[in-house]
Design a protein around this motif. Structure first.
Motif, PDB file in Angstrom:
ATOM      1  N   LEU A  83     -23.599  -7.114   6.286  1.00 21.77           N
ATOM      2  CA  LEU A  83     -24.797  -6.572   5.640  1.00 21.77           C
ATOM      3  C   LEU A  83     -25.235  -7.457   4.475  1.00 21.77           C
ATOM      4  O   LEU A  83     -26.433  -7.667   4.263  1.00 21.77           O
ATOM      5  CB  LEU A  83     -24.555  -5.132   5.171  1.00 21.77           C
ATOM      6  CG  LEU A  83     -24.391  -4.100   6.282  1.00 21.77           C
ATOM      7  CD1 LEU A  83     -24.171  -2.706   5.686  1.00 21.77           C
ATOM      8  CD2 LEU A  83     -25.591  -4.088   7.226  1.00 21.77           C
ATOM      9  N   GLN A  84     -24.283  -7.973   3.714  1.00 25.90           N
ATOM     10  CA  GLN A  84     -24.645  -8.900   2.640  1.00 25.90           C
ATOM     11  C   GLN A  84     -25.308 -10.156   3.204  1.00 25.90           C
ATOM     12  O   GLN A  84     -26.264 -10.674   2.614  1.00 25.90           O
ATOM     13  CB  GLN A  84     -23.412  -9.282   1.829  1.00 25.90           C
ATOM     14  CG  GLN A  84     -22.958  -8.231   0.844  1.00 25.90           C
ATOM     15  CD  GLN A  84     -21.947  -8.759  -0.149  1.00 25.90           C
ATOM     16  OE1 GLN A  84     -21.443  -9.877  -0.022  1.00 25.90           O
ATOM     17  NE2 GLN A  84     -21.643  -7.954  -1.149  1.00 25.90           N
ATOM     18  N   ALA A  85     -24.817 -10.632   4.332  1.00 22.98           N
ATOM     19  CA  ALA A  85     -25.411 -11.816   4.953  1.00 22.98           C
ATOM     20  C   ALA A  85     -26.857 -11.556   5.354  1.00 22.98           C
ATOM     21  O   ALA A  85     -27.742 -12.406   5.164  1.00 22.98           O
ATOM     22  CB  ALA A  85     -24.590 -12.241   6.170  1.00 22.98           C
ATOM     23  N   LEU A  86     -27.128 -10.368   5.890  1.00 25.89           N
ATOM     24  CA  LEU A  86     -28.487 -10.027   6.300  1.00 25.89           C
ATOM     25  C   LEU A  86     -29.418  -9.900   5.099  1.00 25.89           C
ATOM     26  O   LEU A  86     -30.563 -10.356   5.138  1.00 25.89           O
ATOM     27  CB  LEU A  86     -28.477  -8.726   7.095  1.00 25.89           C
ATOM     28  CG  LEU A  86     -27.777  -8.770   8.458  1.00 25.89           C
ATOM     29  CD1 LEU A  86     -27.730  -7.374   9.057  1.00 25.89           C
ATOM     30  CD2 LEU A  86     -28.480  -9.739   9.397  1.00 25.89           C
ATOM     31  N   ALA A 119     -33.257  -8.401  10.312  1.00 24.57           N
ATOM     32  CA  ALA A 119     -32.487  -8.001   9.136  1.00 24.57           C
ATOM     33  C   ALA A 119     -32.749  -6.552   8.762  1.00 24.57           C
ATOM     34  O   ALA A 119     -31.811  -5.795   8.481  1.00 24.57           O
ATOM     35  CB  ALA A 119     -32.828  -8.918   7.957  1.00 24.57           C
ATOM     36  N   VAL A 120     -34.015  -6.156   8.755  1.00 22.35           N
ATOM     37  CA  VAL A 120     -34.366  -4.793   8.343  1.00 22.35           C
ATOM     38  C   VAL A 120     -33.724  -3.757   9.258  1.00 22.35           C
ATOM     39  O   VAL A 120     -33.143  -2.765   8.795  1.00 22.35           O
ATOM     40  CB  VAL A 120     -35.896  -4.616   8.301  1.00 22.35           C
ATOM     41  CG1 VAL A 120     -36.276  -3.142   8.196  1.00 22.35           C
ATOM     42  CG2 VAL A 120     -36.478  -5.394   7.124  1.00 22.35           C
ATOM     43  N   ALA A 159     -29.738   0.402   9.722  1.00 21.07           N
ATOM     44  CA  ALA A 159     -28.716   1.047  10.548  1.00 21.07           C
ATOM     45  C   ALA A 159     -27.391   1.095   9.806  1.00 21.07           C
ATOM     46  O   ALA A 159     -26.655   2.096   9.872  1.00 21.07           O
ATOM     47  CB  ALA A 159     -28.556   0.296  11.865  1.00 21.07           C
ATOM     48  N   GLY A 160     -27.079   0.030   9.075  1.00 25.84           N
ATOM     49  CA  GLY A 160     -25.840  -0.003   8.315  1.00 25.84           C
ATOM     50  C   GLY A 160     -25.823   1.042   7.215  1.00 25.84           C
ATOM     51  O   GLY A 160     -24.794   1.694   6.978  1.00 25.84           O
ATOM     52  N   ILE A 161     -26.953   1.230   6.541  1.00 20.97           N
ATOM     53  CA  ILE A 161     -27.046   2.225   5.473  1.00 20.97           C
ATOM     54  C   ILE A 161     -26.986   3.637   6.045  1.00 20.97           C
ATOM     55  O   ILE A 161     -26.368   4.537   5.466  1.00 20.97           O
ATOM     56  CB  ILE A 161     -28.339   2.023   4.665  1.00 20.97           C
ATOM     57  CG1 ILE A 161     -28.260   0.700   3.882  1.00 20.97           C
ATOM     58  CG2 ILE A 161     -28.586   3.189   3.713  1.00 20.97           C
ATOM     59  CD1 ILE A 161     -29.553   0.324   3.188  1.00 20.97           C
ATOM     60  N   LYS A 182     -41.591  -5.348  -1.673  1.00 23.73           N
ATOM     61  CA  LYS A 182     -41.868  -4.958  -0.290  1.00 23.73           C
ATOM     62  C   LYS A 182     -40.635  -5.156   0.592  1.00 23.73           C
ATOM     63  O   LYS A 182     -40.337  -4.345   1.469  1.00 23.73           O
ATOM     64  CB  LYS A 182     -43.045  -5.768   0.265  1.00 23.73           C
ATOM     65  CG  LYS A 182     -44.397  -5.358  -0.321  1.00 23.73           C
ATOM     66  CD  LYS A 182     -45.511  -6.217   0.246  1.00 23.73           C
ATOM     67  CE  LYS A 182     -46.872  -5.787  -0.315  1.00 23.73           C
ATOM     68  NZ  LYS A 182     -47.958  -6.656   0.208  1.00 23.73           N
ATOM     69  N   ARG A 183     -39.907  -6.254   0.371  1.00 28.09           N
ATOM     70  CA  ARG A 183     -38.704  -6.503   1.164  1.00 28.09           C
ATOM     71  C   ARG A 183     -37.642  -5.438   0.883  1.00 28.09           C
ATOM     72  O   ARG A 183     -36.984  -4.949   1.800  1.00 28.09           O
ATOM     73  CB  ARG A 183     -38.163  -7.897   0.857  1.00 28.09           C
ATOM     74  CG  ARG A 183     -39.029  -9.033   1.360  1.00 28.09           C
ATOM     75  CD  ARG A 183     -38.380 -10.384   1.143  1.00 28.09           C
ATOM     76  NE  ARG A 183     -39.271 -11.457   1.543  1.00 28.09           N
ATOM     77  CZ  ARG A 183     -39.878 -12.292   0.710  1.00 28.09           C
ATOM     78  NH1 ARG A 183     -39.687 -12.186  -0.596  1.00 28.09           N
ATOM     79  NH2 ARG A 183     -40.684 -13.233   1.168  1.00 28.09           N
ATOM     80  N   MET A 184     -37.458  -5.113  -0.377  1.00 32.12           N
ATOM     81  CA  MET A 184     -36.471  -4.101  -0.734  1.00 32.12           C
ATOM     82  C   MET A 184     -36.826  -2.749  -0.103  1.00 32.12           C
ATOM     83  O   MET A 184     -35.970  -2.060   0.453  1.00 32.12           O
ATOM     84  CB  MET A 184     -36.363  -3.982  -2.252  1.00 32.12           C
ATOM     85  CG  MET A 184     -35.794  -5.195  -2.943  1.00 32.12           C
ATOM     86  SD  MET A 184     -34.045  -5.462  -2.565  1.00 32.12           S
ATOM     87  CE  MET A 184     -33.322  -4.207  -3.633  1.00 32.12           C
TER      88      MET A 184
END
Length: 211
Positions: free
Chosen positions: A91-94, A136-137, A142-144, A204-206
């Motif tokens: 997830l950090q990599a993404l 990535a999104v 999904a990870g969250i 916007k990315r966040m």
């Protein structure tokens, strides 16, 4: 039309950024991807980054510049950025691929606004998203969803990435002032607009990742 003195610098830093992204994504695909599907998807994005590197390398050669010499002033700063922001998990990599790299590349996109249209078009072409955002999104969300507590950890990671990216930008500007001038051609008004643009894009990315 006479090229801006910063053109070779801009193409050089972008070429090395794309080459570095290719190497990093390839490594992350092998060491961090949790499934073969994720490994294949990230590897495909890495191949796109390498294709972008080749476009920039060829344009530098067309301009009569040596690609290796054009990239070399930026190796130390970009390598330091990747060392300081090495992800510890998938997830950090993404988040790094989407948020960290995104704000760094926003700098170069802004610099290209002041250049000859043919150069600006090339920069736009190599900075095109190519599905990176969606990839990535979807996986970060999904990870969250699977681990809600990860959101706070990843938000802190994203803030660190932005800080390191801004520091990287300052290092690059100090190494090649001609490149820095592309960002401030119109003076303080350009600086204010630049930071407003960077902040808006980051927000916007966040939000897209749910962070």
């Amino acid at each position: 039309m006479k090229e801006s003195p910063g053109v070779v610098d801009l193409l050089g830093v972008l070429a090395y950024a794309e080459l570095s992204a290719y190497a990093r994504m390839t490594e992350d695909a092998v060491t961090l991807a949790p499934s073969l599907g994720d490994r294949a998807a990230l590897s495909e994005l890495a191949v796109t980054e390498y294709a972008h590197f080749r476009l920039l390398r060829d344009r530098l050669a067309d301009l009569g510049a040596d690609p290796d010499e054009a990239m070399s002033p930026f190796v130390e700063a970009l390598d330091a950025w990747h060392t300081l922001t090495r992800p510890s998990d998938w997830l950090q990599a993404l988040v790094k691929t989407y948020v960290g790299d995104g704000i760094a590349l926003d700098f170069y996109r802004e610099a290209a606004r002041h250049l000859d249209p043919s150069i600006a078009e090339l920069v736009d072409e190599v900075l095109v998203d190519e599905g990176r955002s969606q990839f990535a999104v979807e996986r970060v969300r999904a990870g969250i969803e699977a681990e809600p507590a990860a959101a706070a950890r990843l938000a802190l990671w994203a803030r660190r990435l932005v800080g390191e990216a801004l520091s990287q930008g300052q290092q690059v500007a100090s190494v090649r002032p001609e490149l820095a001038r592309l960002l401030v051609e119109s003076g303080p008004a350009d600086i204010s607009r630049l930071f407003a643009t960077l902040q808006e894009a980051h927000g916007k990315r966040m939000a897209a990742m749910g962070l």
